[in-house]
Motif scaffolding. Structure first.
Motif, PDB file in Angstrom:
ATOM      1  N   TRP A   1    -113.887   5.258 -20.807  1.00  0.00           N
ATOM      2  CA  TRP A   1    -113.047   6.680 -20.647  1.00  0.00           C
ATOM      3  C   TRP A   1    -113.149   6.884 -19.364  1.00  0.00           C
ATOM      4  CZ3 TRP A   1    -113.716  11.691 -18.995  1.00  0.00           C
ATOM      5  CH2 TRP A   1    -112.794  12.366 -19.656  1.00  0.00           C
TER       6      TRP A   1
ATOM      7  N   HIS B   1    -108.243   6.210 -13.460  1.00  0.00           N
ATOM      8  CA  HIS B   1    -107.010   5.365 -13.168  1.00  0.00           C
ATOM      9  C   HIS B   1    -105.787   6.268 -13.134  1.00  0.00           C
ATOM     10  CE1 HIS B   1    -104.037   1.963 -13.643  1.00  0.00           C
ATOM     11  NE2 HIS B   1    -103.472   2.894 -14.507  1.00  0.00           N
ATOM     12  N   LYS B   2    -105.943   7.415 -14.375  1.00  0.00           N
ATOM     13  CA  LYS B   2    -104.908   8.267 -14.186  1.00  0.00           C
ATOM     14  C   LYS B   2    -104.702   9.185 -12.757  1.00  0.00           C
ATOM     15  CE  LYS B   2    -102.884   6.839 -18.122  1.00  0.00           C
ATOM     16  NZ  LYS B   2    -101.449   6.641 -18.093  1.00  0.00           N
TER      17      LYS B   2
ATOM     18  N   SER C   1    -110.524   4.805 -17.338  1.00  0.00           N
ATOM     19  CA  SER C   1    -109.215   5.217 -17.523  1.00  0.00           C
ATOM     20  C   SER C   1    -108.810   6.701 -17.014  1.00  0.00           C
ATOM     21  CB  SER C   1    -108.960   5.305 -19.162  1.00  0.00           C
ATOM     22  OG  SER C   1    -109.744   6.418 -19.808  1.00  0.00           O
TER      23      SER C   1
ATOM     24  N   TRP D   1    -104.536   2.051 -21.848  1.00  0.00           N
ATOM     25  CA  TRP D   1    -105.596   2.161 -20.991  1.00  0.00           C
ATOM     26  C   TRP D   1    -105.927   0.705 -20.363  1.00  0.00           C
ATOM     27  CZ3 TRP D   1    -110.139   5.512 -23.388  1.00  0.00           C
ATOM     28  CH2 TRP D   1    -109.571   6.748 -23.729  1.00  0.00           C
TER      29      TRP D   1
ATOM     30  N   TYR E   1    -111.203  -3.055 -19.623  1.00  0.00           N
ATOM     31  CA  TYR E   1    -112.458  -2.915 -18.949  1.00  0.00           C
ATOM     32  C   TYR E   1    -113.100  -3.981 -19.023  1.00  0.00           C
ATOM     33  CZ  TYR E   1    -117.289  -1.058 -18.421  1.00  0.00           C
ATOM     34  OH  TYR E   1    -118.677  -0.921 -17.774  1.00  0.00           O
TER      35      TYR E   1
ATOM     36  N   LEU F   1    -104.541  11.493 -20.566  1.00  0.00           N
ATOM     37  CA  LEU F   1    -104.906  10.132 -20.813  1.00  0.00           C
ATOM     38  C   LEU F   1    -104.320   9.448 -21.399  1.00  0.00           C
ATOM     39  CD1 LEU F   1    -108.684  10.645 -20.612  1.00  0.00           C
ATOM     40  CD2 LEU F   1    -107.281  10.602 -18.797  1.00  0.00           C
TER      41      LEU F   1
END
Length: 443
Positions: free
Chosen positions: A97, A103-104, A100, A375, A378, A369
């Motif tokens: 989580w 990343h945003k 992600s 996403w 990982y 998100l």
């Protein structure tokens, strides 16, 4: 199969109990915690801080049956686990989580502190034990630039399956609204845990610049720890640096707000801070813009009348206090509300000038998100909780009430046999019982 009566009788059923009759007898033993968890699932999802007493009341209203406190507590724990997945699975989802989210919003700050995981004496390379985590969202980082230059920190204990502490740092905007700026989850309140939190909360570059300036002034400044300056304990000498705050009462409000999330699994707790702050920033930004729009017409009217020397016109009455520095007092009729207006420095009691600064605090926006299927993959290690922080779940719950004199006497008095009434042994170890059994065997 009952052959004489020609019907079937269910002797045993291993499935879950699904009885939803309006009334259940008081001695009904099949209303287990799993059934209660399904009944209160919506309530726990809406309010994770739901009290166990409220669970008991809800079961009473639905089934006309009063459950024990223990069964209600277990039902709530199972409801939380069903809603937010398992506690161990929540630790695995945490780095996914956060990755992600970063990343945003690449400007967000997240720091993990982990420990190696062992299986027996062998080191497991792809698994890490989560020790501590620090995070701060980008809107909170931007907001602090326009807040009061003071930070209050405090901790609150986490409930649930694993122990821990939630550390929170907050500040205030120009309208005295509380603005959370950083969070951390640590094992307990220790000096190392506080160092982990505070070292990541401060601006490193600003700290290095100021530290270098202090070092250039002379070695005498390094002895300041031996003295306690007056500005640290008296508002009369703080020169405004404390902004009127001498305690951590400000952050206590955040502790009460986060109470509902303290009994959630770790990823659900972090997500709760994300969505709560998004709601806070959206609401405060809208309030600031609404106040600015409402006060803009009034400010323009006051400014035009002040410059035109119209000290009394219509529903506004103006009193001049400093014509050179453009300081006035405006009285609005017929409400007789009074406002102090400083056209040069721009503050006004009506809040129009200050709300522009408040709006800057909440200018940055949180980014959604999107769907987890979008996403990025990982590739990091799998996180597991610290087994030493797990609360004891099996066995009889530990008694927490204070013992009185009667309890003390019962604990210290020797055991008395119910067969011969002698002290020092129980009925199962009584010699008279053994003798009677021996006679019976002889006969």
């Amino acid at each position: 199969m009952i052959s004489r009566k020609h019907y079937w009788v269910i002797r045993r059923y291993n499935g879950s109990h699904t009885c939803t009759r309006a009334t259940i007898s008081q001695d009904h033993s099949k209303l287990d915690s799993i059934t209660i968890a399904e009944a209160i699932k919506s309530l726990v999802e809406a309010d994770p801080s739901l009290k166990v007493k409220s669970v008991i009341v809800e079961v009473q209203s639905k089934f006309n049956y009063t459950v024990s406190y223990r069964k209600a507590w277990l039902a709530k724990q199972k409801a939380v686990e069903k809603i937010y997945r398992g506690w161990e699975a929540s630790y695995e989802a945490l780095p996914i989580w956060f990755e992600s989210m970063c990343h945003k919003e690449p400007s967000a700050v997240v720091y993990f502190q982990t420990m190696p995981a062992y299986q027996g004496d062998d080191l497991v390379t792809d698994i890490r034990v989560l020790h501590r985590v620090f995070w701060s969202y980008y809107p909170c980082i931007r907001a602090f630039r326009h807040c009061k230059p003071i930070v209050q920190v405090d901790r609150t204990h986490l409930y649930g399956k694993y122990k821990g502490c939630l550390l929170v740092a907050v500040s205030q905007d120009g309208n005295n609204n509380i603005v959370p700026i950083a969070f951390a989850i640590v094992e307990e309140k220790t000096s190392d845990a506080w160092h982990f939190f505070l070292s990541h909360s401060r601006m490193v570059r600003e700290y290095e610049v100021r530290y270098q300036r202090l070092r250039e002034r002379g070695e005498a400044y390094t002895n300041w720890l031996d003295r306690i300056p007056r500005e640290q304990y008296a508002l009369a000498f703080d020169d405004g640096y404390q902004w009127g705050h001498m305690t951590t009462n400000l952050v206590e409000y955040i502790n009460s707000v986060s109470k509902g999330a303290r009994n959630l699994p770790i990823t659900a707790l972090v997500k709760a801070t994300f969505y709560k702050l998004n709601e806070l920033f959206t609401r405060k930004r809208a309030e600031a813009e609404a106040r600015i729009n409402a006060g803009h017409v009034f400010s323009e009217l006051v400014t035009s009348k002040l410059h035109a020397n119209q000290l009394a016109s219509g529903n506004i009455q103006v009193s001049c206090f400093d014509r050179q520095n453009e300081v006035f007092e405006v009285r609005e009729m017929p409400s007789e509300l009074e406002y102090a207006v400083d056209l040069r420095r721009q503050p006004c009691d009506c809040g129009e000038f200050q709300m522009d600064q408040v709006r800057r605090v909440y200018r940055a926006r949180f980014r959604p998100l999107e769907n987890p299927t979008t996403w990025p993959a990982y590739n990091g290690p799998r996180f597991v909780p610290n087994p030493f922080l797990r609360r004891v779940t099996k066995g009889r719950p530990r008694m927490t009430r204070f013992l009185n004199e009667m309890d003390t006497r019962m604990l210290h008095h020797p055991r008395r046999c119910r067969q011969c009434r002698a002290k020092g042994h129980s009925r199962s170890r009584c010699r008279q019982t053994a003798g009677a059994n021996a006679d019976g065997d002889t006969q």
